[in-house]
Design a protein around this motif. Structure first.
Motif, PDB file in Angstrom:
ATOM      1  N   TYR A  66      -5.886   6.906   0.023  1.00  0.00           N
ATOM      2  CA  TYR A  66      -4.599   7.304  -0.543  1.00  0.00           C
ATOM      3  C   TYR A  66      -4.815   8.238  -1.733  1.00  0.00           C
ATOM      4  N   HIS A  67      -3.991   9.284  -1.800  1.00  0.00           N
ATOM      5  CA  HIS A  67      -4.091  10.317  -2.836  1.00  0.00           C
ATOM      6  C   HIS A  67      -2.834  10.279  -3.689  1.00  0.00           C
ATOM      7  N   ASN A  68      -3.019  10.158  -5.013  1.00  0.00           N
ATOM      8  CA  ASN A  68      -1.889  10.149  -5.929  1.00  0.00           C
ATOM      9  C   ASN A  68      -2.046  11.281  -6.942  1.00  0.00           C
ATOM     10  N   SER A  69      -0.972  12.028  -7.161  1.00  0.00           N
ATOM     11  CA  SER A  69      -0.993  13.159  -8.087  1.00  0.00           C
ATOM     12  C   SER A  69       0.092  13.004  -9.142  1.00  0.00           C
ATOM     13  N   LEU A  70      -0.248  13.378 -10.390  1.00  0.00           N
ATOM     14  CA  LEU A  70       0.719  13.387 -11.479  1.00  0.00           C
ATOM     15  C   LEU A  70       1.285  14.782 -11.711  1.00  0.00           C
ATOM     16  N   GLU A  71       0.828  15.745 -10.914  1.00  0.00           N
ATOM     17  CA  GLU A  71       1.296  17.118 -11.069  1.00  0.00           C
ATOM     18  C   GLU A  71       2.653  17.318 -10.391  1.00  0.00           C
ATOM     19  N   THR A  72       3.256  18.453 -10.704  1.00  0.00           N
ATOM     20  CA  THR A  72       4.498  18.849 -10.040  1.00  0.00           C
ATOM     21  C   THR A  72       4.150  19.461  -8.694  1.00  0.00           C
ATOM     22  N   ILE A  73       4.774  19.011  -7.642  1.00  0.00           N
ATOM     23  CA  ILE A  73       4.403  19.400  -6.283  1.00  0.00           C
ATOM     24  C   ILE A  73       4.434  20.915  -6.078  1.00  0.00           C
ATOM     25  N   ASP A  74       5.423  21.603  -6.620  1.00  0.00           N
ATOM     26  CA  ASP A  74       5.539  23.041  -6.384  1.00  0.00           C
ATOM     27  C   ASP A  74       4.450  23.842  -7.090  1.00  0.00           C
ATOM     28  N   LYS A  75       3.965  23.343  -8.225  1.00  0.00           N
ATOM     29  CA  LYS A  75       2.947  24.073  -8.983  1.00  0.00           C
ATOM     30  C   LYS A  75       1.531  23.797  -8.492  1.00  0.00           C
ATOM     31  N   GLU A  76       1.306  22.631  -7.918  1.00  0.00           N
ATOM     32  CA  GLU A  76      -0.068  22.234  -7.618  1.00  0.00           C
ATOM     33  C   GLU A  76      -0.639  22.897  -6.372  1.00  0.00           C
ATOM     34  N   LYS A  77       0.120  23.746  -5.702  1.00  0.00           N
ATOM     35  CA  LYS A  77      -0.370  24.391  -4.488  1.00  0.00           C
ATOM     36  C   LYS A  77      -1.193  25.638  -4.778  1.00  0.00           C
ATOM     37  N   THR A  78      -1.522  25.886  -6.046  1.00  0.00           N
ATOM     38  CA  THR A  78      -2.193  27.122  -6.445  1.00  0.00           C
ATOM     39  C   THR A  78      -3.673  27.134  -6.087  1.00  0.00           C
ATOM     40  N   VAL A  79      -4.379  26.058  -6.383  1.00  0.00           N
ATOM     41  CA  VAL A  79      -5.838  26.030  -6.275  1.00  0.00           C
ATOM     42  C   VAL A  79      -6.275  25.008  -5.236  1.00  0.00           C
ATOM     43  N   SER A 129       0.813  -1.217   0.000  1.00  0.00           N
ATOM     44  CA  SER A 129       0.000   0.000   0.000  1.00  0.00           C
ATOM     45  C   SER A 129       0.848   1.269   0.000  1.00  0.00           C
ATOM     46  N   LYS A 130       2.127   1.139   0.334  1.00  0.00           N
ATOM     47  CA  LYS A 130       2.988   2.322   0.445  1.00  0.00           C
ATOM     48  C   LYS A 130       3.225   3.004  -0.898  1.00  0.00           C
ATOM     49  N   SER A 131       2.949   2.297  -1.983  1.00  0.00           N
ATOM     50  CA  SER A 131       3.146   2.887  -3.312  1.00  0.00           C
ATOM     51  C   SER A 131       1.875   3.559  -3.840  1.00  0.00           C
ATOM     52  N   LEU A 132       0.810   3.554  -3.063  1.00  0.00           N
ATOM     53  CA  LEU A 132      -0.472   4.062  -3.554  1.00  0.00           C
ATOM     54  C   LEU A 132      -0.615   5.576  -3.442  1.00  0.00           C
ATOM     55  N   ALA A 133       0.163   6.212  -2.580  1.00  0.00           N
ATOM     56  CA  ALA A 133       0.000   7.650  -2.343  1.00  0.00           C
ATOM     57  C   ALA A 133       1.314   8.391  -2.511  1.00  0.00           C
ATOM     58  N   ASN A 134       1.220   9.597  -3.078  1.00  0.00           N
ATOM     59  CA  ASN A 134       2.379  10.488  -3.091  1.00  0.00           C
ATOM     60  C   ASN A 134       2.013  11.906  -2.649  1.00  0.00           C
ATOM     61  N   SER A 157      -0.517  21.752   4.083  1.00  0.00           N
ATOM     62  CA  SER A 157      -0.444  22.173   2.690  1.00  0.00           C
ATOM     63  C   SER A 157      -0.278  20.912   1.859  1.00  0.00           C
ATOM     64  N   SER A 158      -0.042  21.060   0.560  1.00  0.00           N
ATOM     65  CA  SER A 158       0.150  19.883  -0.278  1.00  0.00           C
ATOM     66  C   SER A 158       1.518  19.294   0.024  1.00  0.00           C
ATOM     67  N   VAL A 159       1.554  18.173   0.719  1.00  0.00           N
ATOM     68  CA  VAL A 159       2.796  17.552   1.157  1.00  0.00           C
ATOM     69  C   VAL A 159       3.071  16.312   0.309  1.00  0.00           C
ATOM     70  N   GLU A 160       4.272  16.230  -0.210  1.00  0.00           N
ATOM     71  CA  GLU A 160       4.659  15.045  -0.963  1.00  0.00           C
ATOM     72  C   GLU A 160       4.977  13.920   0.006  1.00  0.00           C
ATOM     73  N   ILE A 161       4.358  12.769  -0.229  1.00  0.00           N
ATOM     74  CA  ILE A 161       4.561  11.625   0.651  1.00  0.00           C
ATOM     75  C   ILE A 161       5.688  10.757   0.108  1.00  0.00           C
ATOM     76  N   THR A 162       6.675  10.546   0.943  1.00  0.00           N
ATOM     77  CA  THR A 162       7.762   9.617   0.622  1.00  0.00           C
ATOM     78  C   THR A 162       7.975   8.733   1.840  1.00  0.00           C
ATOM     79  N   GLY A 163       8.813   7.754   1.698  1.00  0.00           N
ATOM     80  CA  GLY A 163       9.066   6.852   2.813  1.00  0.00           C
ATOM     81  C   GLY A 163       9.796   7.508   3.967  1.00  0.00           C
ATOM     82  N   GLU A 164      10.388   8.678   3.706  1.00  0.00           N
ATOM     83  CA  GLU A 164      11.213   9.304   4.725  1.00  0.00           C
ATOM     84  C   GLU A 164      10.545  10.470   5.443  1.00  0.00           C
TER      85      GLU A 164
END
Length: 287
Positions: free
Chosen positions: A206-219, A140-145, A262-269
């Motif tokens: 779990y939430h997965n996004s194909l957008e660039t993390i820095d740009k997707e915080k707009t809306v 399941s750890k690969s389902l969200a970023n 805010s929009s936080v990128e999920i990684t294992g660390e």
């Protein structure tokens, strides 16, 4: 005078059609509704008002030429007067957030009414870009970023049952622009190796996004409340739970979210940068 129209042929909100607010932003909780009887009154325009709103979550029964809708467990079919372009690619059985209306002056209704023709204001399919599945915790750890915005920011924003098989969740999240919302997908997962307590079925969102993390915080997608709702068919997850627990039906269902301010990128660390929250699924009754 009440702000809302009161009528007996209505959708009744699972949350009493309560308003949800984040600061000054009004965010309506979905109206998960059940049809009752037929007369109505209005204190907005007085008793002469003959326009009846049809607003909330409903099932698409057909979209051949005209769309036909029916509330889960209801007996009245709502038929669109015109083709609904937003549902051209939808399929029967899809779950829709519908806003429509009809006029009892030109279309009288009574206790025997089984079909009502409506003018559709908007209709949004809400079971798109979603999936469900049973996983081991490691898989399941690969389902969200990405995280989602905390549901606690919105009064009354909780998962709710629609019918016997669907869970509807208001999911606030960030995107660069509304045109990119199709780049966001959501999975509701049952973790087969997770300890079960008090016969509770725990479902992880779990939430997965194909957008660039820095740009997707707009809306913030919560400004468009209808796009924020997602419907998940949990019948297979309940079956998996029963198979793993000696045939026992879950006595309660909770949804576990991964939330960040805010929009936080999920990684294992970076698990310290978001919080897991549990929410009871309202309206669930063990069978």
């Amino acid at each position: 005078s009440d702000l809302f129209i009161n009528y007996e042929l209505e959708f009744i909100s699972l949350q009493n059609l309560k308003n949800m607010f984040m600061k000054q932003v009004k965010f309506f909780l979905v109206a998960l509704m059940v049809l009752t009887s037929v007369s109505f009154t209005s204190c907005m325009k007085g008793e002469d008002n003959t326009v009846v709103p049809v607003f909330g979550i409903i099932t698409l029964k057909s979209n051949f030429l005209q769309c036909e809708f029916q509330v889960a467990g209801g007996g009245v079919t709502f038929v669109s007067n015109k083709t609904v372009e937003s549902l051209m690619n939808a399929n029967p059985g899809d779950i829709v957030f519908l806003s429509a209306q009809y006029d009892t002056e030109t279309q009288p209704v009574d206790q025997s009414t089984s079909k009502i023709y409506v003018d559709v204001i908007f209709a949004v399919k809400i079971n798109g870009n979603v999936s469900t599945g049973s996983y081991d915790t490691e898989a399941s750890k690969s389902l969200a970023n990405r995280t989602i915005i905390p549901l606690s920011n919105y009064q009354g924003a909780v998962p709710s049952m629609y019918g016997s098989d669907w869970v509807v969740i208001p999911i606030p999240y960030y995107t660069e622009k509304y045109e990119n919302i199709s780049q966001h997908s959501f999975t509701l997962a049952y973790l087969k190796d997770e300890e079960v307590k008090n016969s509770t079925l725990k479902l992880h969102l779990y939430h997965n996004s194909l957008e660039t993390i820095d740009k997707e915080k707009t809306v913030n997608v919560t400004y468009n409340s209808y796009e924020a709702y997602k419907a998940f068919n949990i019948s297979s997850l309940v079956s998996s739970f029963k198979a793993d627990n000696g045939g026992k039906t879950p006595q309660k269902i909770v949804v576990v979210t991964q939330e960040g301010s805010s929009s936080v990128e999920i990684t294992g660390e970076n698990t310290d940068k978001y919080t897991e929250k549990e929410y009871n699924v309202e309206g669930y009754t063990a069978k």
